[in-house]
Design an enzyme around this catalytic site. Structure first.
Site, PDB file in Angstrom:
ATOM      1  N   HIS A  25     -10.181  -2.190   7.329  1.00 40.74           N
ATOM      2  CA  HIS A  25      -9.583  -0.927   7.771  1.00 40.74           C
ATOM      3  C   HIS A  25      -9.418   0.004   6.568  1.00 40.74           C
ATOM      4  CE1 HIS A  25      -5.424  -1.286   6.135  1.00 40.74           C
ATOM      5  NE2 HIS A  25      -5.660  -2.587   6.200  1.00 40.74           N
ATOM      6  N   CYS A  26      -9.327   1.303   6.875  1.00 32.36           N
ATOM      7  CA  CYS A  26      -9.023   2.285   5.835  1.00 32.36           C
ATOM      8  C   CYS A  26      -7.653   2.868   6.158  1.00 32.36           C
ATOM      9  CB  CYS A  26     -10.112   3.354   5.768  1.00 32.36           C
ATOM     10  SG  CYS A  26     -10.375   4.235   7.321  1.00 32.36           S
ATOM     11  N   VAL A  27      -7.372   4.085   5.756  1.00 33.52           N
ATOM     12  CA  VAL A  27      -6.039   4.657   5.940  1.00 33.52           C
ATOM     13  C   VAL A  27      -5.713   4.885   7.410  1.00 33.52           C
ATOM     14  CG1 VAL A  27      -4.555   6.631   5.380  1.00 33.52           C
ATOM     15  CG2 VAL A  27      -6.136   5.738   3.667  1.00 33.52           C
TER      16      VAL A  27
END
Length: 469
Positions: A25-27
């Protein structure tokens, strides 16, 4: 919000854990490598409370969840799926297995240029600040701010030095990122990039004048004459050099004992790459890069309105396929060779158009979740990130996307006909005006009005008529 329940519903909608290869996942987004994206139940996914949109790009299926929530959902998600937490690089590698050769080539370019993009965008914004200080006719007739207030001149000079550094040493940035991508030692990539812009070499921007004067410096290598020139602002020479350097380094590391690798691997790899670059690779790629630049400039000089119409309209389509990353290299090459780019302003307007269409869905919709997605993705697009608006809203209903690309085509036609140029790549949205050459601010503003008003009004009216939101 019950994060475990949200994770269960997402896992079920994507086809279960059997369809999942890797996840990170990212932000704001879950980034998944799926075995078969065709079995994803998009309608079920869109109904999940935590999901604000989803899209597929570069072999990854990405689900917009939102900042602060995504990490909690992710932890529950990987636990339910029975897989370990993966890094972004691991997911990228898992995703790349499904790509064809063209997609892999585009992904390689993206993986090289995206990491250096913050430096380039920062340089563009700083050049915009320098424009405010040094360009005439902004605050005073026929005078710049520093003409009227000369005490600001040294501040402007310091800003331009800081801003230009990313472009002066661009091969160093590209060398670092390229060698890292190819699997070599990034520090050697930095060195080979800086070798190509060593101050003892003839500056590439002075090459044309030196040729006309017959004053190009040369080396004599055993009777072979090699031009002693640098490759400032060039993309292709350092990409080719970085690839060769990595291959030589990896070849040597497999054959030289660990105890003496420090003494032999780096020196041999750099020397061989350096010699071959100055003798063969550099001259060939330098010529190719100049042909590409000169060809594009000639086309847009002759058919500027047509080029603007096509590129302005097609850029949104290129984002869907991921091929827009190839034009990042072209923009950087244009800025490096000519000091400006005529392509990037159209990119900025295309992003604004997609955001405006998403805002229209926000205004027209009665669904609270869709309204939230429309406004959040619209803001994101106006700040340069269009994927949430594209895949979460506009492509979902199709007509917002069509109206947006039609509007950006019209705006592209207009600004290209007016010859609008950018000093550099900047923030690809509303703040992008600060990267535009100040002489063209009015024309770019007209382009911005086109891509704000037409998609907003057109999409809103059509949505109200169709009553599907």
């Amino acid at each position: 919000m019950n994060h475990k329940k949200q994770a269960e519903e997402i896992l079920e909608a994507i086809g279960g854990k059997e369809n999942l290869s890797a996840a990170t996942h990212c932000v704001t987004r879950l980034r998944l490598a799926l075995h078969d994206e065709g079995i994803v139940d998009q309608e079920k996914l869109n109904q999940i409370e935590a999901v604000k949109g989803s899209f597929s790009t570069n072999g990854q299926f990405q689900i917009v969840v939102g900042q602060g929530t995504v990490d909690k959902v992710y932890k529950e998600f990987v636990a339910l799926a029975g897989i370990g937490e993966a890094t972004k690089e691991e997911v990228k590698e898992a995703s790349s297995e499904k790509m064809n050769p063209l997609q892999r080539a585009i992904k390689t370019l993206a993986d090289i240029f995206i990491p250096i993009l913050p430096a380039i965008v920062t340089a563009g914004l700083l050049l915009g600040i320098n424009n405010l200080l040094t360009a005439p006719d902004i605050f005073f007739d026929n005078q710049s701010l520093i003409d009227v207030y000369p005490q600001w001149s040294d501040i402007a000079n310091m800003i331009i030095i800081i801003a230009n550094t990313a472009f002066v040493f661009l091969p160093g940035l590209i060398g670092w990122s390229a060698v890292k991508k190819f699997g070599g030692s990034p520090i050697l990539g930095i060195v080979i990039g800086l070798v190509l812009v060593h101050p003892d070499l003839l500056n590439a921007w002075s090459y044309g004048e030196a040729v006309s004067e017959g004053s190009v410096p040369t080396w004599n290598l055993f009777g072979m004459t090699v031009e002693k020139i640098g490759y400032q602002g060039q993309v292709l020479p350092v990409l080719a050099a970085a690839y060769l350097l990595t291959k030589i380094e990896l070849f040597l590391r497999k054959r030289i004992p660990d105890s003496i690798q420090l003494l032999f691997v780096g020196p041999i790899a750099l020397l061989v790459t350096g010699f071959l670059t100055f003798i063969i690779i550099g001259p060939i790629t330098f010529a190719i890069g100049n042909w590409i630049t000169d060809g594009l400039v000639a086309v847009f000089d002759t058919f500027s309105w047509l080029g603007g119409l096509i590129y302005g309209g097609l850029y949104g389509v290129l984002v869907i396929t991921g091929m827009h990353h190839t034009f990042l290299a072209v923009d950087i090459q244009l800025v490096g060779s000519t000091g400006t780019t005529f392509l990037w302003p159209m990119l900025a307007l295309s992003n604004i158009a997609q955001g405006s269409a998403a805002f229209a869905i926000w205004l027209a919709s009665k669904d609270e979740k869709l309204k939230g997605l429309g406004v959040s993705s619209g803001v994101s697009a106006w700040l340069g990130i269009t994927e949430p608006a594209l895949f979460g809203v506009n492509l979902r209903f199709k007509y917002p996307f069509i109206i947006a690309v039609s509007s950006s085509a019209i705006a592209g036609l207009y600004i290209s006909a007016q010859g609008v140029l950018a000093n550099s790549i900047g923030v690809g949205g509303v703040p992008g005006i600060f990267s535009i050459v100040s002489d063209y601010w009015v024309d770019f503003t007209v382009g911005m009005i086109i891509v704000i008003v037409l998609p907003l009004v057109g999409t809103y009216l059509y949505a109200k008529r169709k009553k599907d939101v």
